[in-house]
Scaffold this motif. Structure first.
Motif, PDB file in Angstrom:
ATOM      1  N   UNK B 255     -12.333  60.334  16.040  1.00  0.00           N
ATOM      2  CA  UNK B 255     -13.198  61.448  16.422  1.00  0.00           C
ATOM      3  C   UNK B 255     -12.542  62.241  17.542  1.00  0.00           C
ATOM      4  N   UNK B 256     -12.554  63.549  17.390  1.00  0.00           N
ATOM      5  CA  UNK B 256     -11.994  64.396  18.444  1.00  0.00           C
ATOM      6  C   UNK B 256     -13.051  65.407  18.870  1.00  0.00           C
ATOM      7  N   UNK B 257     -13.199  65.545  20.160  1.00  0.00           N
ATOM      8  CA  UNK B 257     -14.137  66.525  20.689  1.00  0.00           C
ATOM      9  C   UNK B 257     -13.365  67.494  21.578  1.00  0.00           C
ATOM     10  N   UNK B 258     -13.383  68.765  21.232  1.00  0.00           N
ATOM     11  CA  UNK B 258     -12.688  69.761  22.049  1.00  0.00           C
ATOM     12  C   UNK B 258     -13.698  70.735  22.632  1.00  0.00           C
ATOM     13  N   UNK B 259     -13.754  70.784  23.959  1.00  0.00           N
ATOM     14  CA  UNK B 259     -14.684  71.693  24.635  1.00  0.00           C
ATOM     15  C   UNK B 259     -14.035  73.085  24.743  1.00  0.00           C
ATOM     16  N   UNK B 260     -14.698  73.956  25.475  1.00  0.00           N
ATOM     17  CA  UNK B 260     -14.247  75.343  25.608  1.00  0.00           C
ATOM     18  C   UNK B 260     -12.764  75.439  25.993  1.00  0.00           C
ATOM     19  N   UNK B 261     -12.025  76.270  25.308  1.00  0.00           N
ATOM     20  CA  UNK B 261     -10.604  76.526  25.588  1.00  0.00           C
ATOM     21  C   UNK B 261      -9.707  75.281  25.514  1.00  0.00           C
ATOM     22  N   UNK B 262     -10.223  74.191  25.038  1.00  0.00           N
ATOM     23  CA  UNK B 262      -9.400  72.977  24.979  1.00  0.00           C
ATOM     24  C   UNK B 262      -8.547  72.978  23.712  1.00  0.00           C
ATOM     25  N   UNK B 263      -7.434  72.272  23.792  1.00  0.00           N
ATOM     26  CA  UNK B 263      -6.581  72.158  22.606  1.00  0.00           C
ATOM     27  C   UNK B 263      -6.142  70.710  22.399  1.00  0.00           C
ATOM     28  N   UNK B 264      -6.345  70.212  21.196  1.00  0.00           N
ATOM     29  CA  UNK B 264      -5.920  68.851  20.872  1.00  0.00           C
ATOM     30  C   UNK B 264      -5.022  68.903  19.639  1.00  0.00           C
ATOM     31  N   UNK B 265      -3.890  68.259  19.790  1.00  0.00           N
ATOM     32  CA  UNK B 265      -2.941  68.173  18.679  1.00  0.00           C
ATOM     33  C   UNK B 265      -2.871  66.702  18.284  1.00  0.00           C
ATOM     34  N   UNK B 266      -3.137  66.370  17.062  1.00  0.00           N
ATOM     35  CA  UNK B 266      -3.151  64.973  16.633  1.00  0.00           C
ATOM     36  C   UNK B 266      -2.130  64.789  15.512  1.00  0.00           C
ATOM     37  N   UNK B 267      -1.144  63.963  15.771  1.00  0.00           N
ATOM     38  CA  UNK B 267      -0.087  63.777  14.769  1.00  0.00           C
ATOM     39  C   UNK B 267      -0.047  62.333  14.286  1.00  0.00           C
ATOM     40  N   UNK B 268       0.131  62.161  13.010  1.00  0.00           N
ATOM     41  CA  UNK B 268       0.190  60.816  12.439  1.00  0.00           C
ATOM     42  C   UNK B 268       1.457  60.661  11.623  1.00  0.00           C
ATOM     43  N   UNK B 269       2.137  59.545  11.840  1.00  0.00           N
ATOM     44  CA  UNK B 269       3.172  59.172  10.888  1.00  0.00           C
ATOM     45  C   UNK B 269       2.705  57.848  10.307  1.00  0.00           C
ATOM     46  N   UNK B 270       2.197  57.906   9.092  1.00  0.00           N
ATOM     47  CA  UNK B 270       1.549  56.740   8.481  1.00  0.00           C
ATOM     48  C   UNK B 270       2.543  56.028   7.572  1.00  0.00           C
ATOM     49  N   UNK B 271       2.824  54.781   7.906  1.00  0.00           N
ATOM     50  CA  UNK B 271       3.799  54.023   7.134  1.00  0.00           C
ATOM     51  C   UNK B 271       3.281  52.615   6.855  1.00  0.00           C
ATOM     52  N   UNK B 272       2.037  52.508   6.446  1.00  0.00           N
ATOM     53  CA  UNK B 272       1.489  51.211   6.051  1.00  0.00           C
ATOM     54  C   UNK B 272       2.241  50.715   4.837  1.00  0.00           C
ATOM     55  N   UNK B 273       2.277  49.407   4.641  1.00  0.00           N
ATOM     56  CA  UNK B 273       2.945  48.833   3.483  1.00  0.00           C
ATOM     57  C   UNK B 273       2.362  49.425   2.190  1.00  0.00           C
ATOM     58  N   UNK B 274       3.199  50.034   1.365  1.00  0.00           N
ATOM     59  CA  UNK B 274       2.690  50.739   0.176  1.00  0.00           C
ATOM     60  C   UNK B 274       2.528  49.865  -1.060  1.00  0.00           C
ATOM     61  N   UNK B 275       2.810  48.575  -0.952  1.00  0.00           N
ATOM     62  CA  UNK B 275       2.822  47.728  -2.147  1.00  0.00           C
ATOM     63  C   UNK B 275       4.247  47.652  -2.657  1.00  0.00           C
ATOM     64  N   UNK B 276       4.509  46.669  -3.505  1.00  0.00           N
ATOM     65  CA  UNK B 276       5.884  46.560  -4.006  1.00  0.00           C
ATOM     66  C   UNK B 276       6.081  47.504  -5.183  1.00  0.00           C
ATOM     67  N   UNK B 277       7.265  47.429  -5.795  1.00  0.00           N
ATOM     68  CA  UNK B 277       7.562  48.430  -6.824  1.00  0.00           C
ATOM     69  C   UNK B 277       6.748  48.256  -8.088  1.00  0.00           C
ATOM     70  N   UNK B 278       6.109  47.102  -8.235  1.00  0.00           N
ATOM     71  CA  UNK B 278       5.230  46.910  -9.381  1.00  0.00           C
ATOM     72  C   UNK B 278       3.778  47.222  -9.049  1.00  0.00           C
ATOM     73  N   UNK B 279       3.563  47.701  -7.838  1.00  0.00           N
ATOM     74  CA  UNK B 279       2.212  48.075  -7.449  1.00  0.00           C
ATOM     75  C   UNK B 279       1.408  46.916  -6.904  1.00  0.00           C
ATOM     76  N   UNK B 280       2.091  45.822  -6.575  1.00  0.00           N
ATOM     77  CA  UNK B 280       1.371  44.657  -6.048  1.00  0.00           C
ATOM     78  C   UNK B 280       1.260  44.755  -4.524  1.00  0.00           C
ATOM     79  N   UNK B 281       0.083  44.453  -4.026  1.00  0.00           N
ATOM     80  CA  UNK B 281      -0.124  44.476  -2.591  1.00  0.00           C
ATOM     81  C   UNK B 281      -0.230  45.892  -2.047  1.00  0.00           C
ATOM     82  N   UNK B 282      -0.168  45.976  -0.713  1.00  0.00           N
ATOM     83  CA  UNK B 282      -0.262  47.285  -0.081  1.00  0.00           C
ATOM     84  C   UNK B 282      -1.593  47.492   0.598  1.00  0.00           C
ATOM     85  N   UNK B 283      -1.624  48.467   1.462  1.00  0.00           N
ATOM     86  CA  UNK B 283      -2.815  48.731   2.256  1.00  0.00           C
ATOM     87  C   UNK B 283      -3.710  49.745   1.553  1.00  0.00           C
TER      88      UNK B 283
END
Lengths: 252, 481
Positions: B255-283
């Protein structure tokens, strides 16, 4: 330098090249001419290693190596350069970044240290003069929104940066106005030396007023049917290709 | 098989780099989800009664909800009763300073390239490290507190700044918002809290690094960022998880709350385990992220580079309530193998002269499915609202899919909404052109993809941009289409 023997190539089963023989020595300029559909661009593509073409027979020796055995990138690293008829656009990648990647991969292959940013830029500045290319153009995404002339100029600029041993210019004159043609040709001429060779693929004689060939070959139905000196190009300009076609077709 | 397809196959066999896990003693809740477990978590965290009540209310709400099925993803139902809802590294007492943190924990983060040692830290980034259910440590706290900035774990904020937490918790994402937000509200364990007082420009990047280590444990963190009048903060989020055969659930709320004249920059680099090449497992990454531009002239900007997770379901959104407020969403989502992503944004224009900009770049490879889902809503009194959306898809190979679902709802005729969409394939022509210049196919793909994603990568802070670029290159190693 380049020795093509009995080269046959086809695309999707259709034969295009039917026995090309060509010897190119360092310092020479060869022009490949011929009517539409004669196989000129195919020859250029096959030499550069385009995958769609299947080589069905023959051999190509480049500086003692079997060229056909090398991956396209290794052919480039060995010193084969193709100036494309239709250079592709790569959005978001600046010409500068693209070229730096290319130059350094070629250097790595040759066992040289990569050029650092400063050296690379000074090298670029020097070569930019050759083709009168603007730095602004080079910081833009590669070929994106470039005019026909700008694209071709960029090709020759890349050639200058990569310093190839064999340059193949595929219809570099197409889509160029007379001023651009002069600039591009001047660039090519300045890059000529006793150690490198150039193959100019063209439909029209016009380009050969600027880049003067040592030999002219006429390609027709996948074979070189006539070879001569620059006078042959002038003759073709005057008489067109029909007389050659007739000669060849009559002989068959 | 053509060479391109061969390389494509190679790319699909690329291994996940952060797939290791560490055996350690943990303090964990028994599996299962019920009121008792929630009370157990709350007691474990020594929470005040109001928060327990809030959790229980959320649990009740959640119990009456059903799992949403509208997203363009398919996955076997998760047995929520089989999961654990709390797992924390065992420790005798809470560390008072970073020096007291268990060296084993520090090592985990060192291995991930995140140093919690302030002397060795990357210049100018403060980190809150969350392992499974708890925050392990927060760096640069003292430096920040001199400016009045609060940056700490969520649990600590509950203890030290209960009024602020009480005021803002659930104010942007109500507990009733959706199935996973309700679940998170009931069982959330930790996360980061950040408060920037009026007029303060946070001098360094604030960052949370999430790591799932334990097996069969859901991670439910909660992040709350409050930017007071005329303040500025840039916030980064990174995450990885071990490689396991079972799927793991990650259901966070930001949750982000920005009041008057405020600026919030939110950056994500998401690298959760994607599962193996056969599609097993992963987040399974089912996340609710939303910001409100509450004050006039405020601005919230989301930037995300999504490369991980087996299934992603995520729509960082902006409620543009203040007049002249601005919302931005920049996204690169990469899917490979059997990954599925349904991601996008919502821009809700309420105030006058509000502006939003959406730049979404999807990259699909392997047998993956990549969907953009975005909503632009212009309410009645949002005079002169402006939106520009650009949704591009890049396909690699012919076994993947790219989908775009734009929803536009305009209730004010002065609105100007533009939507552009393109779909392209990495062309053989482009690759051959690069090859002909001596560039290997793998480097050519990296070059082309980074060029394609450049507009988004440019939004990331420097250190992250470099990391994201490498990640893209790595994820797409050897891929061609």
């Amino acid at each position: 330098m380049l020795s093509i023997k009995n080269l046959h190539a086809s695309i999707e089963g259709t034969p295009i090249l039917r026995g090309i023989n060509l010897e190119v020595k360092p310092g020479e300029v060869h022009a490949i001419m011929g009517p539409n559909g004669s196989g000129k661009s195919t020859l250029a593509s096959v030499l550069a290693g385009r995958e769609e073409y299947e080589v069905t027979d023959g051999s190509v020796d480049f500086l003692g190596k079997d060229l056909l055995d090398l991956a396209p990138e290794d052919r480039a690293r060995e010193g084969v350069f193709l100036a494309f008829q239709y250079p592709v656009e790569i959005p978001g990648v600046s010409s500068t970044n693209f070229l730096r990647t290319a130059v350094n991969q070629v250097r790595e292959y040759r066992g040289l240290e990569p050029l650092d940013a400063v050296k690379f830029l000074s090298e670029m500045k020097e070569k930019m003069k050759l083709v009168e290319i603007d730095q602004k153009l080079l910081s833009r995404a590669l070929n994106e929104g470039f005019s026909g002339g700008e694209k071709k100029r960029n090709e020759i600029f890349q050639m200058a940066m990569l310093e190839p041993k064999l340059s193949i210019l595929d219809e570099t004159d197409s889509g160029l106005d007379i001023d651009a043609l002069r600039v591009v040709s001047n660039g090519v001429n300045k890059l000529k030396s006793n150690e490198n060779a150039t193959i100019v693929v063209t439909h029209y004689q016009r380009l050969l007023d600027y880049i003067v060939p040592d030999y002219v070959h006429v390609l027709y139905k996948g074979r070189i049917v006539k070879s001569g000196t620059k006078e042959l190009a002038l003759e073709l300009e005057e008489k067109g290709y029909d007389w050659i076609k007739e000669e060849v077709d009559a002989a068959v | 098989m053509s060479k391109d397809n061969q390389i494509l196959e190679e790319f699909t066999s690329k291994e996940y780099e952060h797939g290791w896990s560490v055996d350690m003693e943990v303090d964990e809740a028994p599996p299962g989800l019920n009121e008792e477990i929630i009370k157990w978590i709350s007691a474990k965290k020594e929470e005040p009664q109001w928060l327990l009540d809030w959790r229980l209310k959320a649990f009740k709400t959640w119990s009456e909800m059903t799992e949403p099925e509208w997203a363009n993803v398919t996955y076997p139902k998760i047995d929520l009763q089989a999961l654990r809802y709390y797992s924390a590294p065992k420790k005798s007492k809470k560390p008072k300073s970073l020096d007291e943190i268990d060296p084993e924990l520090l090592q985990i983060y060192e291995r991930l390239g995140i140093s919690l040692n302030e002397q060795k830290k990357l210049q100018g980034i403060a980190v809150d490290a969350v392992l499974d259910s708890v925050s392990v440590g927060t760096t640069f706290k003292d430096t920040l507190s001199k400016l009045g900035i609060i940056f700490c774990s969520f649990s600590e904020a509950v203890k030290e700044h209960p009024d602020l937490v009480k005021q803002y918790l659930g104010s942007v994402v109500p507990m009733t918002d959706n199935y996973y937000a309700a679940l998170n509200s009931a069982v959330f364990s930790d996360g980061s809290f950040c408060y920037i007082p009026a007029g303060v420009r946070c001098p360094m990047e604030l960052s949370t690094y999430f790591r799932i280590n334990a097996a069969n444990t859901g991670q439910f963190e909660r992040t709350l960022i409050v930017a007071e009048d005329s303040s500025y903060v840039s916030y980064l989020e990174g995450c990885t998880a071990p490689q396991r055969d079972e799927n793991q659930l990650h259901a966070a709320v930001v949750e982000i709350y920005a009041a008057k004249n405020a600026e919030v920059k939110y950056s994500t680099v998401q690298n959760w385990f994607p599962g193996d090449k056969n599609g097993k497992g992963g987040i399974y990454n089912f996340v609710t992220k939303r910001g409100i531009c509450a004050g006039d002239n405020s601005k919230i900007s989301w930037t995300q580079v999504e490369t991980g997770s087996a299934v992603t379901w995520k729509y960082p959104s902006c409620i543009l309530k203040g007049d002249n407020s601005v919302g931005e969403f920049y996204s690169v989502a990469v899917t490979n193998n059997y990954q599925q992503a349904d991601t996008g944004t919502k821009m809700i224009h309420i105030g006058k002269n509000t502006k939003s900009r959406i730049v979404s770049k999807g990259i699909s490879a392997g047998k993956s499915q990549n969907s953009y889902r975005g909503q632009v809503q212009v309410m009645k009194r949002a005079t002169n609202a402006r939106n520009f959306s650009q949704c591009d898809s890049l396909l690699m190979g012919d076994k993947c899919g790219a989908h775009t679902f734009p929803y536009i709802d305009i209730q004010n005729s002065s609105a100007k909404v533009e939507h552009e969409a393109t779909t392209s394939k990495i062309g053989e022509d482009q690759l051959f052109y690069c090859n002909q210049r001596g560039i290997s196919t793998e480097d050519a793909v990296a070059l082309i993809v980074n060029g394609y994603a450049k507009e988004v990568l440019n939004q990331l802070p420097m250190e992250f941009a470099v990391e994201a670029q490498k990640l893209l290159a790595l994820t797409l190693e050897g891929s061609v289409g």
